[in-house]
Design an enzyme around this catalytic site. Structure first.
Site, short mmCIF file in Angstrom:
data_model
loop_
_atom_site.label_atom_id
_atom_site.label_comp_id
_atom_site.label_asym_id
_atom_site.label_seq_id
_atom_site.Cartn_x
_atom_site.Cartn_y
_atom_site.Cartn_z
N SER A 8 46.74 -37.56 76.29
CA SER A 8 45.80 -37.30 75.15
C SER A 8 46.45 -37.63 73.84
O SER A 8 47.28 -37.04 73.50
CB SER A 8 44.79 -36.07 75.17
OG SER A 8 44.32 -36.11 73.70
N HIS A 32 43.90 -41.09 76.97
CA HIS A 32 42.50 -40.29 76.73
C HIS A 32 42.31 -40.29 75.15
O HIS A 32 43.57 -39.80 74.40
CB HIS A 32 42.85 -39.04 77.22
CG HIS A 32 41.70 -38.19 76.94
ND1 HIS A 32 40.72 -38.01 77.85
CD2 HIS A 32 41.30 -37.14 76.20
CE1 HIS A 32 39.71 -37.27 77.74
NE2 HIS A 32 40.18 -36.56 76.47
N ASP A 34 40.14 -38.72 71.87
CA ASP A 34 39.23 -37.79 71.62
C ASP A 34 38.43 -38.03 70.29
O ASP A 34 39.14 -38.09 69.24
CB ASP A 34 40.21 -36.53 71.35
CG ASP A 34 40.44 -35.96 72.90
OD1 ASP A 34 39.65 -35.89 73.79
OD2 ASP A 34 41.54 -35.49 73.14
N MET A 36 35.97 -36.98 67.77
CA MET A 36 35.48 -35.66 67.08
C MET A 36 34.58 -35.95 65.93
O MET A 36 35.25 -37.01 65.01
CB MET A 36 36.30 -34.52 67.10
CG MET A 36 37.13 -34.18 68.25
SD MET A 36 38.03 -32.88 68.11
CE MET A 36 39.02 -33.10 69.53
N HIS A 65 36.67 -40.09 75.23
CA HIS A 65 35.86 -38.61 75.37
C HIS A 65 35.34 -38.34 73.95
O HIS A 65 35.82 -38.17 73.00
CB HIS A 65 37.01 -37.52 75.61
CG HIS A 65 36.40 -36.17 75.74
ND1 HIS A 65 37.19 -35.22 75.72
CD2 HIS A 65 35.06 -36.03 75.91
CE1 HIS A 65 36.50 -34.10 75.82
NE2 HIS A 65 35.17 -34.49 76.02
N MET A 67 33.25 -36.41 71.67
CA MET A 67 32.75 -34.91 71.43
C MET A 67 31.86 -35.15 70.11
O MET A 67 32.65 -34.72 69.04
CB MET A 67 33.88 -34.07 71.13
CG MET A 67 34.48 -33.67 72.65
SD MET A 67 36.23 -33.12 72.46
CE MET A 67 37.17 -34.45 72.42
N MET A 136 35.74 -29.45 80.83
CA MET A 136 36.55 -28.99 79.45
C MET A 136 37.12 -27.63 80.29
O MET A 136 36.39 -26.79 80.73
CB MET A 136 35.65 -28.62 78.34
CG MET A 136 35.30 -29.71 77.61
SD MET A 136 36.53 -30.85 77.03
CE MET A 136 37.75 -29.94 76.29
N PHE A 142 40.15 -28.88 70.07
CA PHE A 142 41.60 -28.79 69.68
C PHE A 142 42.58 -29.14 70.51
O PHE A 142 42.13 -28.27 71.89
CB PHE A 142 41.80 -27.38 68.69
CG PHE A 142 41.04 -27.13 67.42
CD1 PHE A 142 41.19 -27.83 66.26
CD2 PHE A 142 39.74 -26.50 67.58
CE1 PHE A 142 40.52 -27.87 65.18
CE2 PHE A 142 38.77 -26.31 66.78
CZ PHE A 142 39.22 -26.93 65.28
N GLY A 144 46.23 -27.96 72.54
CA GLY A 144 47.06 -26.78 72.21
C GLY A 144 46.52 -25.50 72.70
O GLY A 144 47.25 -24.38 72.35
N ASP A 174 40.42 -31.16 81.36
CA ASP A 174 40.84 -31.54 79.99
C ASP A 174 41.11 -30.22 79.41
O ASP A 174 39.97 -29.63 79.12
CB ASP A 174 39.56 -32.64 79.28
CG ASP A 174 40.43 -32.77 77.77
OD1 ASP A 174 41.40 -32.67 77.64
OD2 ASP A 174 39.42 -33.68 77.37
N GLY A 175 42.16 -29.93 78.80
CA GLY A 175 42.37 -28.63 77.95
C GLY A 175 43.34 -27.72 78.52
O GLY A 175 43.02 -27.32 79.86
N GLY A 176 44.54 -27.62 77.90
CA GLY A 176 45.50 -26.65 78.49
C GLY A 176 46.06 -26.89 79.70
O GLY A 176 46.79 -26.20 80.56
C1 DX5 Z 1 40.18 -31.15 73.23
C2 DX5 Z 1 40.31 -32.32 73.66
C3 DX5 Z 1 41.61 -32.70 74.66
C4 DX5 Z 1 42.78 -32.23 74.02
C5 DX5 Z 1 43.57 -31.56 74.90
O1 DX5 Z 1 38.84 -30.88 72.87
O2 DX5 Z 1 39.27 -32.91 74.43
O3 DX5 Z 1 41.44 -33.84 75.16
O4 DX5 Z 1 43.65 -33.28 73.73
O5 DX5 Z 1 44.84 -31.07 74.57
P1 DX5 Z 1 45.86 -30.23 75.30
O6 DX5 Z 1 46.20 -30.75 76.38
O7 DX5 Z 1 46.86 -29.98 74.46
O8 DX5 Z 1 45.02 -28.95 75.58
ZN ZN Z 2 39.58 -34.70 75.58
#
Ligand code: DX5
Ligand code: ZN
Length: 227
Positions: A8, A32, A34, A36, A65, A67, A136, A142, A144, A174-176
């Site tokens: 991402s 990827h 994002d 937003m 993606h 959002m 998700m 965000f 991290g 996606d996420g963490g």
């Molecule tokens: C968050 C995004 C993710 C983000 C994940 O809303 O959709 O794609 O980049 O970031 P990490 O991998 O750092 O959690």
């Molecule tokens: Zn994403």
């Protein structure tokens, strides 16, 4: 279906996106992106002009993606611009069938995004309309953030649901996603892995993608849902 790795760029240097894409070009399957809008999520990133610019500078398929609120209005343009995948959120869609079909007819794959607290079962009848489902594993907005283990039972249910329909929908987490969590995701049913900080926060982003892929392939290979 083969494991897909999607770094991402949310965690990349936004002033050097072409270089950051190039850093993972040989090892990633998709990049990827994002999008937003500060309405659907409390953060503002990039939109269609940046996606169009990035497409001129990378051969990697873009995994967009969205959002955003009003995805019905905006999603087809990302497909028309040349994004390989366009994912829209279940929580924001007004006309899911129409919008998912418009994404596909514009030449992209259609993805359905699902927030941590949104169940997957109401969307079983949409499986024929999508190529991937993005679960998700943090609240969107965000990079991290800490991985939410509470999504894993839902991921198992989503995998069982997809299996009942022939297994041809990718399940993306996606996420963490990191070296700490990726094996749990693969074991529970994920076959597409987004990673932002675990890739772009590493000294060598390409090596991080390769290491994560090896972990995911090993865990998926041993997972009951693959057999
Ligand atoms: C968050 C995004 C993710 C983000 C994940 O809303 O959709 O794609 O980049 O970031 P990490 O991998 O750092 O959690
Ligand atoms: Zn994403």
């Amino acid at each position: 279906m083969a494991v897909q790795m999607a770094p991402s760029i949310l965690s990349a240097d936004f002033a050097r996106l072409a270089d950051e894409a190039a850093a993972v070009a040989g090892v990633a399957d998709w990049l990827h992106v994002d999008v937003m809008d500060n309405h659907f999520v409390p953060n503002l990133t990039i939109g269609l002009p940046v996606v169009e610019a990035l497409l001129k500078h990378t051969g990697l398929p873009l995994d967009c993606h969205l959002m955003i609120t009003g995805p019905d209005r905006w999603a087809p343009a990302y497909a028309e611009a040349g994004a390989r995948n366009v994912t829209v959120h279940a929580e924001a869609l007004r006309s899911p069938v129409r919008t998912l079909r418009q994404i596909r007819s514009a030449g992209a794959r259609a993805g359905l995004g699902i927030n941590p607290a949104t169940p997957v079962e109401p969307y079983e009848d949409l499986l024929a309309e999508i190529d991937l489902m993005l679960l998700m594993t943090v609240e969107p907005g965000f990079g991290g953030q800490g991985f939410l283990d509470l999504v894993l039972p839902k991921l198992r249910r989503a995998r069982a649901m997809v299996a009942r329909h022939g297994g041809s929908v990718w399940l993306q987490v996606d996420g963490g996603v990191s070296e700490e969590t990726i094996e749990r995701c693969a074991e529970a049913g994920a076959d597409v892995f987004v990673a932002g900080s675990a890739v772009y926060g590493a000294d060598d982003p390409a090596a991080a993608v390769q290491a994560l892929r090896a972990q995911a392939e090993r865990a998926a290979g041993a997972a009951p849902w693959r057999h």
